[in-house]
Design an enzyme around this catalytic site. Structure first.
Site, PDB file in Angstrom:
ATOM      1  N   ARG A   1     -12.478  -0.951   2.802  1.00 40.44           N
ATOM      2  CA  ARG A   1     -11.072  -1.137   2.459  1.00 40.44           C
ATOM      3  C   ARG A   1     -10.811  -2.630   2.292  1.00 40.44           C
ATOM      4  O   ARG A   1     -10.071  -3.056   1.414  1.00 40.44           O
ATOM      5  CB  ARG A   1     -10.159  -0.564   3.551  1.00 40.44           C
ATOM      6  CG  ARG A   1     -10.337   0.934   3.726  1.00 40.44           C
ATOM      7  CD  ARG A   1      -9.291   1.536   4.628  1.00 40.44           C
ATOM      8  NE  ARG A   1      -7.975   1.529   3.996  1.00 40.44           N
ATOM      9  CZ  ARG A   1      -6.900   2.103   4.513  1.00 40.44           C
ATOM     10  NH1 ARG A   1      -6.979   2.706   5.687  1.00 40.44           N
ATOM     11  NH2 ARG A   1      -5.756   2.078   3.870  1.00 40.44           N
TER      12      ARG A   1
ATOM     13  N   HIS B   1      -9.214   7.963   3.714  1.00 40.04           N
ATOM     14  CA  HIS B   1      -9.316   6.500   3.728  1.00 40.04           C
ATOM     15  C   HIS B   1     -10.795   6.098   3.758  1.00 40.04           C
ATOM     16  O   HIS B   1     -11.591   6.725   4.452  1.00 40.04           O
ATOM     17  CB  HIS B   1      -8.628   5.914   4.967  1.00 40.04           C
ATOM     18  CG  HIS B   1      -7.187   6.294   5.090  1.00 40.04           C
ATOM     19  ND1 HIS B   1      -6.777   7.435   5.743  1.00 40.04           N
ATOM     20  CD2 HIS B   1      -6.067   5.697   4.618  1.00 40.04           C
ATOM     21  CE1 HIS B   1      -5.452   7.513   5.674  1.00 40.04           C
ATOM     22  NE2 HIS B   1      -5.001   6.473   4.995  1.00 40.04           N
TER      23      HIS B   1
ATOM     24  N   ASP C   1      -4.745   0.549  -1.563  1.00 39.51           N
ATOM     25  CA  ASP C   1      -5.240  -0.709  -0.980  1.00 39.51           C
ATOM     26  C   ASP C   1      -5.284  -1.810  -2.038  1.00 39.51           C
ATOM     27  O   ASP C   1      -4.863  -2.947  -1.791  1.00 39.51           O
ATOM     28  CB  ASP C   1      -6.648  -0.515  -0.399  1.00 39.51           C
ATOM     29  CG  ASP C   1      -6.641   0.267   0.902  1.00 39.51           C
ATOM     30  OD1 ASP C   1      -5.579   0.338   1.548  1.00 39.51           O
ATOM     31  OD2 ASP C   1      -7.705   0.806   1.270  1.00 39.51           O
TER      32      ASP C   1
ATOM     33  N   HIS D   1       1.653   4.392  -3.113  1.00 32.69           N
ATOM     34  CA  HIS D   1       1.343   5.826  -3.083  1.00 32.69           C
ATOM     35  C   HIS D   1       2.260   6.631  -4.002  1.00 32.69           C
ATOM     36  O   HIS D   1       1.900   7.719  -4.441  1.00 32.69           O
ATOM     37  CB  HIS D   1       1.439   6.363  -1.646  1.00 32.69           C
ATOM     38  CG  HIS D   1       0.164   6.170  -0.878  1.00 32.69           C
ATOM     39  ND1 HIS D   1      -1.073   6.478  -1.396  1.00 32.69           N
ATOM     40  CD2 HIS D   1      -0.063   5.717   0.380  1.00 32.69           C
ATOM     41  CE1 HIS D   1      -2.010   6.220  -0.491  1.00 32.69           C
ATOM     42  NE2 HIS D   1      -1.423   5.740   0.591  1.00 32.69           N
TER      43      HIS D   1
ATOM     44  N   GLU E   1      -6.159   6.389  -1.659  1.00 34.39           N
ATOM     45  CA  GLU E   1      -6.061   5.315  -0.672  1.00 34.39           C
ATOM     46  C   GLU E   1      -6.659   4.014  -1.201  1.00 34.39           C
ATOM     47  O   GLU E   1      -6.149   2.927  -0.913  1.00 34.39           O
ATOM     48  CB  GLU E   1      -6.743   5.728   0.638  1.00 34.39           C
ATOM     49  CG  GLU E   1      -6.102   6.918   1.329  1.00 34.39           C
ATOM     50  CD  GLU E   1      -4.645   6.670   1.722  1.00 34.39           C
ATOM     51  OE1 GLU E   1      -4.256   5.500   1.923  1.00 34.39           O
ATOM     52  OE2 GLU E   1      -3.892   7.653   1.817  1.00 34.39           O
TER      53      GLU E   1
ATOM     54  N   HIS F   1       0.841  -1.204   0.000  1.00 34.62           N
ATOM     55  CA  HIS F   1       0.000   0.000   0.000  1.00 34.62           C
ATOM     56  C   HIS F   1       0.877   1.256   0.000  1.00 34.62           C
ATOM     57  O   HIS F   1       0.694   2.161  -0.817  1.00 34.62           O
ATOM     58  CB  HIS F   1      -0.902  -0.037   1.242  1.00 34.62           C
ATOM     59  CG  HIS F   1      -1.671   1.216   1.512  1.00 34.62           C
ATOM     60  ND1 HIS F   1      -3.048   1.273   1.416  1.00 34.62           N
ATOM     61  CD2 HIS F   1      -1.269   2.460   1.895  1.00 34.62           C
ATOM     62  CE1 HIS F   1      -3.446   2.504   1.718  1.00 34.62           C
ATOM     63  NE2 HIS F   1      -2.394   3.248   2.025  1.00 34.62           N
ATOM     64  N   GLU F   2       1.850   1.309   0.917  1.00 37.90           N
ATOM     65  CA  GLU F   2       2.676   2.517   1.035  1.00 37.90           C
ATOM     66  C   GLU F   2       3.527   2.738  -0.214  1.00 37.90           C
ATOM     67  O   GLU F   2       3.680   3.872  -0.679  1.00 37.90           O
ATOM     68  CB  GLU F   2       3.558   2.441   2.284  1.00 37.90           C
ATOM     69  CG  GLU F   2       2.792   2.283   3.609  1.00 37.90           C
ATOM     70  CD  GLU F   2       1.735   3.345   3.863  1.00 37.90           C
ATOM     71  OE1 GLU F   2       1.725   4.392   3.189  1.00 37.90           O
ATOM     72  OE2 GLU F   2       0.877   3.125   4.740  1.00 37.90           O
TER      73      GLU F   2
END
Ligand SMILES: [Zn+2]
Length: 185
Positions: free
Chosen positions: A151, A145, A87, A26, A83, A22-23
């Site tokens: 999510r 989010h 995800d 970004h 976000e 996920h990070e």
């Protein structure tokens, strides 16, 4: 809380693995992709790539616009798009990493679940939360989010691997026809 030394690999890939993915994602979501490798705001994608990416993102935003978080109140697909992209991409790359880690051998069955099933169950469990409706409503209009429930489910239902793992069929709550699944990378 997303990593447990004693857990089997499927569980850790589905929780901390998906978060790491996920990070990283970004850097390549609809906002992060506007910056180059030095952090300078500069278009470095081809116009064709950007348009294709934007079209896929619009489809993902539509999916989330349809989620009803509270009675009569839906998720804001545009606010939550970066976000939701992270995800989806994070789950996808973590699933691939888990499969790669098996080196072609089948994962052991544990408690009746295959490795692939445990991966997705772990991902869903990582989003367990308890909130008052008032707080959920506040977050719905301010938090980029999506609510945790979406999510978990909003990302998984776009992955072929999820549907393969559980053998979903038309009529199942989490089923999504292949043509409607969004795959960004
Ligand atoms: Zn994020």
């Amino acid at each position: 809380p997303l990593f447990d030394m004693r857990a089997d690999d499927a569980v850790n890939y589905g929780a901390i693995g998906a978060t790491i993915g996920h990070e990283i994602s970004h850097g390549f979501d609809n906002m992060g992709s506007q910056f180059d490798g030095d952090g300078v705001m500069r278009q470095w994608w081809s116009e064709a790539d950007r348009q294709t990416f934007a079209a896929l993102g619009a489809r993902l935003a539509e999916q989330f616009n349809a989620f009803e978080a509270l009675p009569g109140k839906t998720v804001n697909g545009q606010l939550t798009l970066p976000e939701n992209i992270a995800d989806l991409v994070g789950l996808q790359i973590a699933f691939k990493a888990y499969q790669t880690s098996l080196n072609g051998k089948p994962a052991p069955r544990i408690d009746g679940y295959t490795g692939e099933q445990r991966f997705f169950l772990s991902f869903a469990q990582s989003w367990r939360v308890k909130r008052r409706d008032e707080h959920a409503q506040q977050l719905l209009i301010s938090d980029p989010h999506s609510p945790p429930e979406f999510r978990a489910n909003g990302a998984a239902r776009n992955l072929d691997g999820f549907h393969d793992a559980f053998g979903t069929q038309a009529g199942d709550k989490m089923f999504k026809p292949v043509a409607e699944r969004v795959r960004l990378w």
